[in-house]
Design a protein around this motif. Sequence first.
Motif, PDB file in Angstrom:
ATOM      1  N   ASN A   1       0.802  -1.150   0.009  1.00 44.64           N
ATOM      2  CA  ASN A   1      -0.211   0.117  -0.142  1.00 44.64           C
ATOM      3  C   ASN A   1       0.763   1.139   0.045  1.00 44.64           C
ATOM      4  OD1 ASN A   1       0.842   0.424   2.759  1.00 44.64           O
ATOM      5  ND2 ASN A   1      -0.409  -1.295   3.330  1.00 44.64           N
ATOM      6  N   ASP A   2       0.422   2.520   0.234  1.00 45.14           N
ATOM      7  CA  ASP A   2       1.089   3.665   0.123  1.00 45.14           C
ATOM      8  C   ASP A   2       1.512   4.130   1.562  1.00 45.14           C
ATOM      9  OD1 ASP A   2      -1.211   4.626   1.315  1.00 45.14           O
ATOM     10  OD2 ASP A   2      -1.081   6.438   0.140  1.00 45.14           O
ATOM     11  N   LEU A   3       1.506   3.285   2.652  1.00 44.49           N
ATOM     12  CA  LEU A   3       1.762   3.603   3.982  1.00 44.49           C
ATOM     13  C   LEU A   3       3.363   3.521   4.318  1.00 44.49           C
ATOM     14  CD1 LEU A   3      -0.829   1.925   5.931  1.00 44.49           C
ATOM     15  CD2 LEU A   3      -0.571   4.545   5.594  1.00 44.49           C
ATOM     16  N   MET A   4       3.924   4.690   4.999  1.00 46.18           N
ATOM     17  CA  MET A   4       5.083   4.328   5.675  1.00 46.18           C
ATOM     18  C   MET A   4       5.237   4.121   7.117  1.00 46.18           C
ATOM     19  SD  MET A   4       7.040   8.209   5.353  1.00 46.18           S
ATOM     20  CE  MET A   4       6.229   9.182   4.581  1.00 46.18           C
ATOM     21  N   TYR A   5       6.218   3.295   7.697  1.00 46.73           N
ATOM     22  CA  TYR A   5       5.993   3.125   9.065  1.00 46.73           C
ATOM     23  C   TYR A   5       7.146   3.959   9.933  1.00 46.73           C
ATOM     24  CZ  TYR A   5       3.267  -1.136   8.154  1.00 46.73           C
ATOM     25  OH  TYR A   5       2.136  -1.994   7.699  1.00 46.73           O
ATOM     26  N   ILE A   6       6.715   4.448  10.796  1.00 44.68           N
ATOM     27  CA  ILE A   6       7.768   5.319  11.759  1.00 44.68           C
ATOM     28  C   ILE A   6       7.633   4.855  13.134  1.00 44.68           C
ATOM     29  CG2 ILE A   6       8.313   7.505  12.339  1.00 44.68           C
ATOM     30  CD1 ILE A   6       6.634   8.730  10.070  1.00 44.68           C
ATOM     31  N   VAL A   7       9.135   4.473  13.547  1.00 48.35           N
ATOM     32  CA  VAL A   7       9.288   3.730  14.827  1.00 48.35           C
ATOM     33  C   VAL A   7      10.165   4.933  15.599  1.00 48.35           C
ATOM     34  CG1 VAL A   7      10.343   2.034  16.128  1.00 48.35           C
ATOM     35  CG2 VAL A   7       8.982   1.407  14.085  1.00 48.35           C
ATOM     36  N   VAL A   8       9.762   5.070  16.859  1.00 47.07           N
ATOM     37  CA  VAL A   8      10.643   5.881  17.798  1.00 47.07           C
ATOM     38  C   VAL A   8      11.156   5.033  18.771  1.00 47.07           C
ATOM     39  CG1 VAL A   8      10.523   7.801  19.407  1.00 47.07           C
ATOM     40  CG2 VAL A   8       8.948   7.883  17.560  1.00 47.07           C
ATOM     41  N   ALA A   9      12.675   5.392  19.079  1.00 46.85           N
ATOM     42  CA  ALA A   9      13.283   4.441  20.068  1.00 46.85           C
ATOM     43  C   ALA A   9      13.901   5.213  21.159  1.00 46.85           C
ATOM     44  CB  ALA A   9      14.419   3.843  19.041  1.00 46.85           C
ATOM     45  N   SER A  10      14.119   4.466  22.121  1.00 49.31           N
ATOM     46  CA  SER A  10      14.908   5.050  23.282  1.00 49.31           C
ATOM     47  C   SER A  10      15.751   4.025  23.721  1.00 49.31           C
ATOM     48  CB  SER A  10      14.007   5.529  24.526  1.00 49.31           C
ATOM     49  OG  SER A  10      14.730   5.856  25.560  1.00 49.31           O
ATOM     50  N   VAL A  11      16.962   4.335  23.765  1.00 47.12           N
ATOM     51  CA  VAL A  11      18.054   3.445  24.392  1.00 47.12           C
ATOM     52  C   VAL A  11      18.715   3.934  25.277  1.00 47.12           C
ATOM     53  CG1 VAL A  11      20.318   2.373  23.302  1.00 47.12           C
ATOM     54  CG2 VAL A  11      18.440   2.827  21.554  1.00 47.12           C
ATOM     55  N   GLU A  12      18.632   3.026  26.476  1.00 48.35           N
ATOM     56  CA  GLU A  12      18.983   3.303  27.767  1.00 48.35           C
ATOM     57  C   GLU A  12      20.640   2.468  28.083  1.00 48.35           C
ATOM     58  OE1 GLU A  12      14.664   3.876  29.781  1.00 48.35           O
ATOM     59  OE2 GLU A  12      15.821   2.191  30.252  1.00 48.35           O
ATOM     60  N   VAL A  13      21.424   3.179  28.505  1.00 48.39           N
ATOM     61  CA  VAL A  13      22.568   2.401  28.603  1.00 48.39           C
ATOM     62  C   VAL A  13      23.228   2.579  30.172  1.00 48.39           C
ATOM     63  CG1 VAL A  13      25.081   2.391  27.806  1.00 48.39           C
ATOM     64  CG2 VAL A  13      23.206   3.056  26.341  1.00 48.39           C
ATOM     65  N   GLY A  14      23.500   1.541  30.644  1.00 44.63           N
ATOM     66  CA  GLY A  14      24.041   1.633  31.885  1.00 44.63           C
ATOM     67  C   GLY A  14      24.802   0.326  32.462  1.00 44.63           C
ATOM     68  N   TYR A  15      24.363   0.017  33.638  1.00 47.63           N
ATOM     69  CA  TYR A  15      25.022  -1.440  34.218  1.00 47.63           C
ATOM     70  C   TYR A  15      24.200  -1.860  35.372  1.00 47.63           C
ATOM     71  CZ  TYR A  15      27.798   1.239  37.571  1.00 47.63           C
ATOM     72  OH  TYR A  15      28.211   2.022  38.566  1.00 47.63           O
TER      73      TYR A  15
END
Length: 119
Positions: free
Chosen positions: A105-119
Amino acid sequence: MEKLMFIETGMGIDVHGQNITKAAVRAVKNAIHFNSMPGIRSVLPENNLHNMKVNVKLAVPCDKENLDIAAVKGALPYGTVTVEVMDGGMMTTSGIALEDKGDKNDLMYIVVASVEVGY
């Protein structure tokens, strides 16, 4: 995660093909590709990058069941990676459906990411 040290954010889009995994991997790569953490090793247990913990939060608009979590984890070079998936992101028109690009179809998919880094 005992100590949260960095939070990086990004957005990824699959303009043609409606592939939620492509959009998610691009969002993670966008989040991490504009950062450098030269001092991270010095604060990790045993000064080892493999002791880093990385939590990825993904806001996806659809097709959660088609999201390849292993591919998302593979976008991160170090650490123990966990992935959380939630509703969000966006589907919007790309303005054109191109069969040769795999469009259904004519849709585009947009994803948002949060990347948490630590220990």
